[in-house]
Every structure is written in structure tokens, then in C-alpha cells.
Scaffold this motif. Structure first.
Motif, mmCIF file in Angstrom:
data_model
loop_
_atom_site.group_PDB
_atom_site.id
_atom_site.type_symbol
_atom_site.label_atom_id
_atom_site.label_comp_id
_atom_site.label_asym_id
_atom_site.label_seq_id
_atom_site.Cartn_x
_atom_site.Cartn_y
_atom_site.Cartn_z
ATOM 1 N N LEU A 67 0.828 -1.204 0.000
ATOM 2 C CA LEU A 67 0.000 0.000 0.000
ATOM 3 C C LEU A 67 0.864 1.256 0.000
ATOM 4 C CD1 LEU A 67 -2.825 1.075 -0.033
ATOM 5 C CD2 LEU A 67 -2.893 0.893 2.460
ATOM 6 N N GLY A 100 -7.571 -0.902 4.769
ATOM 7 C CA GLY A 100 -8.554 -0.208 3.939
ATOM 8 C C GLY A 100 -8.989 -0.933 2.687
ATOM 9 N N PHE A 101 -8.565 -2.180 2.506
ATOM 10 C CA PHE A 101 -9.036 -2.962 1.366
ATOM 11 C C PHE A 101 -10.427 -3.522 1.687
ATOM 12 C CE2 PHE A 101 -4.547 -2.835 0.547
ATOM 13 C CZ PHE A 101 -4.406 -2.963 -0.822
ATOM 14 N N TRP A 261 -8.755 -1.459 -2.738
ATOM 15 C CA TRP A 261 -8.479 -0.212 -2.028
ATOM 16 C C TRP A 261 -8.692 0.944 -2.992
ATOM 17 C CZ3 TRP A 261 -4.720 3.459 -3.302
ATOM 18 C CH2 TRP A 261 -4.474 4.453 -2.344
#
Length: 269
Positions: A67, A100-101, A261
Motif C-alpha cells: 500500500l 482499507g481494502f 483499495w
């Protein structure tokens, strides 16, 4: 060729989880066992052959590192992490959620002999199948797929398809039309250096489902695969398309669950 599920799964891991999985990538960065892929249109994609025996702590570090890589590229707006059901991946889903996925619908990976799908399929007389290559046709196909999949109609996917066709890598786009209006579509992606081609993007407008359109588009692509020397087909199929492919003899070998995401979304659940 051994078509038992275990043999097909081994072939899937060995031949389809390499650069063959992302032939249209703009860039690929390695992070441990991960391949961090960037496509045109602001799309990132995380894949790998396996996680090399990583424990939950290392898996969490890999998710964070992936990320961080994409956050550093302001062009990337969306990242998909493709998780397979047969992988040893302790703590992966929790780590993805933490960062946050958002988990998407699970799909089933099926594989099988292309000859089993290359059959004649009766269609309503007004339906015409054809392969498309022109910009107008590709954009019409892409818009229909966006609508069917519930996405806003966007030029980005069509742009990516047109770039893909320009490379001459064997990708084929097929549509079903009625009076010039696209009612169904799908693409064929031959895997370089293998006996395999992928079936992707299958979509049919709701009013035309259950009338042979999906099966006919699949059959047309299977015949093309055989002409290109690809004896096996594979697909990540939704609950809607899975029965069509399994009835034709394709075999489930694993599952795949996308986690997505979006830039600007909350950082965790």
C-alpha cells in the motif's frame, strides 16, 4: 495432458501466476514474493505465485509495504489484491481489511479442455456474433460491460483495451449484437508460452440472459483459442457464469477473492 483438478491447479500456479497474468502492465515492482503491478488508467494490482511461507506478521508487513508503494504514486486511484483460496496466507484478510481494502465477491477459478466449449449454440435469429477491433466498437462494448457490472461508464477501460489490441498480443474482443446494439461481450487472452487462454469480461444484458448468448460467446472464443494453439481455457467466474462453464466440462480448481483499495477511502474498517 492430465486434466485432473490437482494437475490443473499445479499448472495454474506454475504458468498463470507469473508475468503471463499481467501482460499489459505499465510497470511491475517486486516486494518480496509480491508483484506490484501498475496498469494504465490508475489501476494497481497485487499478485504472487505464493507468499513464501510468510507468517501473519510478515503478511501484515507485505500488505503495508504494498500500500505504501501505491500511495506514493498519485496516478494510482484503485488497487486490487487478488487472494487465492488454496494459498497459505495467515492473517491476510484481516491485514487487508486493516489497511482499507474492501473484500469483493468471491469467484471460482475453472479450467478445462477448450474443445468441450467449442460447440454450436443456437441463438435467436436477430443476434449476431462478431469479433471487434475498431475504436467505436470497442468503446460500445466497454460501455455495455460497465453498465452490466454496475460501474459508471468510463473511457478508461476502453482506452486500456485499445492499447492492448495495439500491442498485437493475441487478445480478442467478441460481442453479441441486436440491430447494432451490443447485448453481450467477452474477451479472449492467450497466455504467451503456454497451452492456455483466458476467458474474461463475460457480460450479457439482463433482458438477453438465458437465451444462449453467453454460451455462444464462450464457444466463439473457445474456437479461436484452438485456432491459436491453446488447448486449455481458464476463467475466474462469477456465480452467474460458473454453471455455463461447468456444464461444458470445466473444472473448479480454486477460488479467488479480490480485495480493493480506493484512494481517499477510510484507512481501515
Amino acid at each position: 495432458m492430465d486434466l485432473a483438478p490437482a494437475a490443473l491447479l499445479a499448472l495454474y500456479d506454475d504458468q498463470l501466476r507469473t508475468d503471463a497474468e499481467t501482460p499489459s502492465a505499465r510497470a511491475v515492482t517486486r516486494l518480496g514474493p509480491l508483484r506490484l503491478v501498475t496498469f494504465d488508467g490508475g489501476r494497481g494490482f497485487v499478485t504472487y505465485r505464493d507468499l513464501a511461507g510468510a507468517d501473519a506478521a510478515i503478511v501484515r508487513e507485505l500488505v503495508a509495504g504494498a500500500l505504501e508503494h501505491y500511495r506514493a504514486d498519485p496516478v494510482v486511484e484503485r488497487v486490487e489484491w487478488k487472494a487465492r483460496g488454496h494459498d497459505a496466507a495467515p492473517g491476510l484478510h484481516a491485514a487487508l481489511r486493516e489497511h482499507g481494502f474492501v473484500q469483493q465477491q468471491q469467484e471460482v477459478v475453472v479450467m478445462g479442455d477448450a474443445r468441450l466449449l467449442a460447440v454450436d449454440v443456437p441463438l435467436p435469429p436477430q443476434v449476431v456474433l462478431r469479433r471487434v477491433t475498431s475504436e467505436d466498437d470497442v468503446r460500445a462494448m466497454s460501455a455495455m460491460q460497465d453498465e452490466v457490472f454496475g460501474d459508471p461508464v468510463s473511457p478508461r477501460y476502453a482506452d486500456a483495451l485499445l492499447r492492448r489490441l495495439a500491442t498485437g498480443d493475441g487478445t480478442e474482443l467478441w460481442v453479441a449484437e441486436v440491430d447494432g446494439r451490443v447485448i453481450g461481450a467477452g474477451r479472449l487472452e492467450p497466455v504467451a508460452g503456454s497451452d492456455v487462454a483466458g476467458l474474461w469480461g463475460g457480460a450479457v444484458r439482463p433482458g438477453w440472459r438465458g437465451r444462449g448468448v453467453h454460451r455462444a460467446l464462450t464457444a466463439a472464443r473457445a474456437r479461436s483459442a484452438l485456432r491459436l494453439g491453446r488447448r486449455l481455457l481458464h476463467s475466474d467466474c462469477s456465480p452467474a457464469s460458473r454453471p455455463v462453464l461447468e456444464r461444458s466440462g470445466m473444472v473448479p480448481v480454486t477460488t479467488t477473492t479480490p480485495h480493493v483499495w480506493h484512494r481517499g477511502a477510510p484507512s481501515g474498517a
